[in-house]
Design a protein around this motif. Structure first.
Motif, PDB file in Angstrom:
ATOM      1  N   PHE A  77       0.840  -1.205   0.000  1.00 50.65           N
ATOM      2  CA  PHE A  77       0.000   0.000   0.000  1.00 50.65           C
ATOM      3  C   PHE A  77       0.871   1.250   0.000  1.00 50.65           C
ATOM      4  CE2 PHE A  77      -2.111   3.433   2.296  1.00 50.65           C
ATOM      5  CZ  PHE A  77      -3.285   3.575   1.565  1.00 50.65           C
ATOM      6  N   ILE A  78       1.932   1.238   0.831  1.00 52.53           N
ATOM      7  CA  ILE A  78       2.811   2.410   0.903  1.00 52.53           C
ATOM      8  C   ILE A  78       3.548   2.623  -0.411  1.00 52.53           C
ATOM      9  CG2 ILE A  78       4.880   3.339   2.030  1.00 52.53           C
ATOM     10  CD1 ILE A  78       3.952   1.902   4.597  1.00 52.53           C
ATOM     11  N   LEU A  82       0.172   4.746  -2.009  1.00 49.44           N
ATOM     12  CA  LEU A  82       0.371   6.146  -1.623  1.00 49.44           C
ATOM     13  C   LEU A  82       0.832   7.038  -2.775  1.00 49.44           C
ATOM     14  CD1 LEU A  82       1.896   6.134   1.986  1.00 49.44           C
ATOM     15  CD2 LEU A  82      -0.432   6.675   1.252  1.00 49.44           C
ATOM     16  N   PRO A  83       1.697   6.559  -3.674  1.00 47.61           N
ATOM     17  CA  PRO A  83       2.079   7.437  -4.795  1.00 47.61           C
ATOM     18  C   PRO A  83       0.898   7.933  -5.619  1.00 47.61           C
ATOM     19  CG  PRO A  83       3.600   5.613  -4.648  1.00 47.61           C
ATOM     20  CD  PRO A  83       2.494   5.326  -3.661  1.00 47.61           C
ATOM     21  N   GLN A  84      -0.169   7.138  -5.706  1.00 48.07           N
ATOM     22  CA  GLN A  84      -1.349   7.595  -6.428  1.00 48.07           C
ATOM     23  C   GLN A  84      -2.034   8.740  -5.695  1.00 48.07           C
ATOM     24  OE1 GLN A  84      -3.995   4.411  -7.527  1.00 48.07           O
ATOM     25  NE2 GLN A  84      -2.330   3.048  -8.136  1.00 48.07           N
ATOM     26  N   LEU A  85      -1.958   8.717  -4.353  1.00 43.98           N
ATOM     27  CA  LEU A  85      -2.553   9.799  -3.569  1.00 43.98           C
ATOM     28  C   LEU A  85      -1.652  11.027  -3.541  1.00 43.98           C
ATOM     29  CD1 LEU A  85      -3.865   7.735  -0.499  1.00 43.98           C
ATOM     30  CD2 LEU A  85      -5.184   8.562  -2.460  1.00 43.98           C
ATOM     31  N   PRO A  89       6.303   9.171  -6.857  1.00 37.40           N
ATOM     32  CA  PRO A  89       6.720   7.834  -6.426  1.00 37.40           C
ATOM     33  C   PRO A  89       7.413   7.870  -5.069  1.00 37.40           C
ATOM     34  CG  PRO A  89       8.205   8.670  -8.114  1.00 37.40           C
ATOM     35  CD  PRO A  89       7.072   9.645  -8.019  1.00 37.40           C
ATOM     36  N   ILE A  90       7.420   6.730  -4.398  1.00 31.03           N
ATOM     37  CA  ILE A  90       8.085   6.581  -3.117  1.00 31.03           C
ATOM     38  C   ILE A  90       9.237   5.598  -3.287  1.00 31.03           C
ATOM     39  CG2 ILE A  90       7.836   5.742  -0.729  1.00 31.03           C
ATOM     40  CD1 ILE A  90       4.978   6.673  -0.775  1.00 31.03           C
ATOM     41  N   ASN A  91      10.400   5.969  -2.802  1.00 32.77           N
ATOM     42  CA  ASN A  91      11.567   5.099  -2.874  1.00 32.77           C
ATOM     43  C   ASN A  91      11.305   3.797  -2.138  1.00 32.77           C
ATOM     44  OD1 ASN A  91      14.313   4.228  -1.400  1.00 32.77           O
ATOM     45  ND2 ASN A  91      14.802   5.176  -3.365  1.00 32.77           N
ATOM     46  N   ALA A  92      11.789   2.679  -2.701  1.00 34.43           N
ATOM     47  CA  ALA A  92      11.539   1.369  -2.099  1.00 34.43           C
ATOM     48  C   ALA A  92      12.135   1.271  -0.689  1.00 34.43           C
ATOM     49  CB  ALA A  92      12.121   0.269  -2.982  1.00 34.43           C
ATOM     50  N   LEU A  93      13.305   1.853  -0.483  1.00 39.43           N
ATOM     51  CA  LEU A  93      13.919   1.828   0.847  1.00 39.43           C
ATOM     52  C   LEU A  93      13.061   2.592   1.854  1.00 39.43           C
ATOM     53  CD1 LEU A  93      16.292   1.180   2.739  1.00 39.43           C
ATOM     54  CD2 LEU A  93      17.387   3.280   1.922  1.00 39.43           C
ATOM     55  N   VAL A  94      12.570   3.756   1.447  1.00 43.57           N
ATOM     56  CA  VAL A  94      11.707   4.564   2.320  1.00 43.57           C
ATOM     57  C   VAL A  94      10.425   3.812   2.633  1.00 43.57           C
ATOM     58  CG1 VAL A  94      10.362   6.696   2.469  1.00 43.57           C
ATOM     59  CG2 VAL A  94      12.666   6.741   1.485  1.00 43.57           C
TER      60      VAL A  94
END
Length: 223
Positions: A77-78, A82-85, A89-94
């Motif tokens: 989900f993260i 979340l990137p759609q919201l 994009p969100i880094n995989a490590l983050v």
């Protein structure tokens, strides 16, 4: 059907140099997430025992949501939801650190609640009678004792979080399992490689268990 499989120790040992780069990522995700999760756990753990009802319900909602859903679903989900919201994009490590943080924070909240509530009420009343404020009584009397009692379950949660990082290969984080998958794709030695991956996880968690037992003994000795 003739089945004559031999475990190839040379293939297992040959995989070690390719697996070792995954260890720092595994430790970074687990301990980074646990550091944030500890503060999240303290916050919601104290809300859980707040005299204000809506604050207690807020803590209960958080705890039940993240304890009641799989961490794999949470990281997916993260990372993907979340990137759609957010529109970025969100880094995989983050994403991995965030998943460990919110998931462990829910469990640590209950550890904090149990630790604080395990301290006898009389100690709080005695502290107030000596002229300490409620904040001072909690800081100097209640919390140090509660924290010593929280060390064993906090250690268990740390070990669980280290093992949970093995699920994050699904988002491409280069931890141990991901490194093993990449190596297996090139060598077709799944049994040997996953054996070494499991052994490395065992060494990490066993070492942490020893350190936690030493810390627990020192904590008890310091009481």
């Amino acid at each position: 059907m003739d089945f004559d499989f031999q475990f190839d120790w040379s293939a297992a040992f040959a995989s070690i140099p390719y697996l070792l780069p995954g260890i720092p990522w595994t430790l970074l995700i687990s301990f980074g997430g646990l550091a944030f999760g500890f503060f999240i756990g303290i916050f919601f753990g104290l809300l859980r025992i707040s005299p204000i009802r809506w604050l207690r319900w807020l803590a209960v909602c958080y705890i039940e949501i993240f304890r009641g859903t799989p961490i794999l679903v949470q990281v997916l989900f993260i990372f993907y939801g979340l990137p759609q919201l957010l529109g970025s994009p969100i880094n995989a490590l983050v994403a991995g650190i965030a998943a460990i943080a919110v998931n462990s924070g829910a469990y640590i909240s209950e550890i904090v609640r149990g630790g604080v509530q395990s301290i006898e009420r009389g100690q709080r009343e005695a502290s107030l009678s000596l002229g300490l404020s409620r904040v001072q009584a909690f800081r100097y009397v209640i919390w140090p004792q509660a924290f010593r009692r929280m060390i064993p379950p906090l250690g268990n949660q740390g070990i669980i979080s280290i093992k949970d990082t093995s699920l994050f290969s699904v988002i491409g984080v280069g931890e141990l399992v991901r490194q093993g998958q990449i190596y297996i794709a090139a060598t077709f030695t799944a049994l040997e490689v996953y054996f070494m991956v499991a052994l490395m996880y065992l060494v990490i968690t066993w070492t942490l268990s020893i350190l936690l037992r030493q810390l627990e003994r020192r904590g008890i000795a310091g009481q």
